[in-house]
Design a protein around this motif. Structure first.
Motif, PDB file in Angstrom:
ATOM      1  N   SER A  31       1.061  -1.424  -0.373  1.00  0.00           N
ATOM      2  CA  SER A  31      -0.064  -0.382   0.030  1.00  0.00           C
ATOM      3  C   SER A  31       0.775   1.313  -0.171  1.00  0.00           C
ATOM      4  O   SER A  31       1.523   1.246   0.863  1.00  0.00           O
ATOM      5  CB  SER A  31      -1.079   0.276   1.324  1.00  0.00           C
ATOM      6  N   SER A  33       0.782  -5.451   3.344  1.00  0.00           N
ATOM      7  CA  SER A  33      -0.643  -4.875   3.443  1.00  0.00           C
ATOM      8  C   SER A  33      -1.293  -6.543   4.216  1.00  0.00           C
ATOM      9  O   SER A  33      -1.292  -7.191   4.167  1.00  0.00           O
ATOM     10  CB  SER A  33      -1.000  -4.531   2.678  1.00  0.00           C
ATOM     11  N   VAL A  49      -8.057  -3.116   2.442  1.00  0.00           N
ATOM     12  CA  VAL A  49      -6.753  -4.192   2.203  1.00  0.00           C
ATOM     13  C   VAL A  49      -8.005  -5.330   2.546  1.00  0.00           C
ATOM     14  O   VAL A  49      -8.496  -6.430   3.578  1.00  0.00           O
ATOM     15  CB  VAL A  49      -5.909  -4.349   2.928  1.00  0.00           C
TER      16      VAL A  49
END
Lengths: 114, 116
Positions: free
Chosen positions: A19, A80, A112
């Motif tokens: 991310s 993530s 996520v």
């Protein structure tokens, strides 16, 4: 006029991937930058920070990069995890000013996906 | 364990009412802050205080006032609540004696205010 801007209101990423959250600022007096994570109905939680004398700071899965000339910083989360789903705020401070107040960006909502 | 306590988590008030939001910290911090959080606008500073009876305007002080009679308590006052003050309000505190870092500022859990 917002002095700290997060231009991406939301981000969706697959579990295990990276991310990348971005933040831009305009005030040259800012010399300390922070990232906060916030869940609904809770106060912000401090994640990581960086001083203007550095260009990178790493803490576990979180790394913050600072490009002073571009007045830009980014937060990388690798890998993530579903528990990272939250709103992330970039914040900046002028540590020479009284009160150590923080100026926040508008936030980026991260999702996520498992 | 450091605590910043906001007395009311959820409030519903009528337009024109006077509203008090209370914040108490137990760390003997000099600095205290009031922010409001709105979607897309992040957290915006309303007022802050770096000592008892001292107050400074933040970025959006209009329609608000504050009171800091004791070091541990910082109150936010809406003199005449309006619907555009419906928001989440966050209190924070930090020490004025230590070098400021992310680990030295503490937030409360927030107060959701709805003005109808």
């Amino acid at each position: 006029d917002q002095q700290v801007k997060q231009n991406s209101p939301s981000l969706s990423v697959q579990e295990g991937r990276i991310s990348i959250l971005n933040c831009d600022y305009t005030n040259s007096m800012f010399d300390y930058f922070l990232w906060y994570k916030k869940y609904p109905a809770e106060g912000p939680t401090f994640l990581i920070s960086i001083s203007s004398i550095k260009d990178k700071n790493e803490d576990g899965r979180f790394t913050v990069f600072l490009n002073k000339s571009a007045k830009h910083l980014s937060l990388h989360i690798v890998p993530s995890q579903p528990g990272d789903s939250a709103v992330y705020f970039c914040a900046a401070s002028d540590r020479g000013a009284a009160g150590n107040k923080l100026t926040f960006g508008g936030g980026t909502r991260v999702l996520v996906k498992p | 364990d450091v605590k910043v306590t906001q007395s009311s988590r959820y409030l519903v008030k009528r337009t024109g009412e006077k509203v008090f939001l209370e914040c108490v910290q137990d760390m003997d911090h000099e600095n205290m802050f009031w922010y409001r959080q709105d979607p897309g606008l992040g957290l915006r500073l309303i007022y802050f205080s770096y000592d008892v009876k001292m107050k400074e305007k933040g970025d959006i002080p209009e329609g608000y006032s504050v009171s800091r009679e004791k070091k541990e308590r910082f109150s936010l006052i809406l003199e005449s609540a309006s619907t555009n003050q419906t928001s989440m309000y966050l209190c924070a505190s930090s020490s004025g004696q230590t070098i400021f870092s992310g680990n030295t500022i503490y937030f409360g859990e927030g107060s959701w205010l709805t003005v109808v």
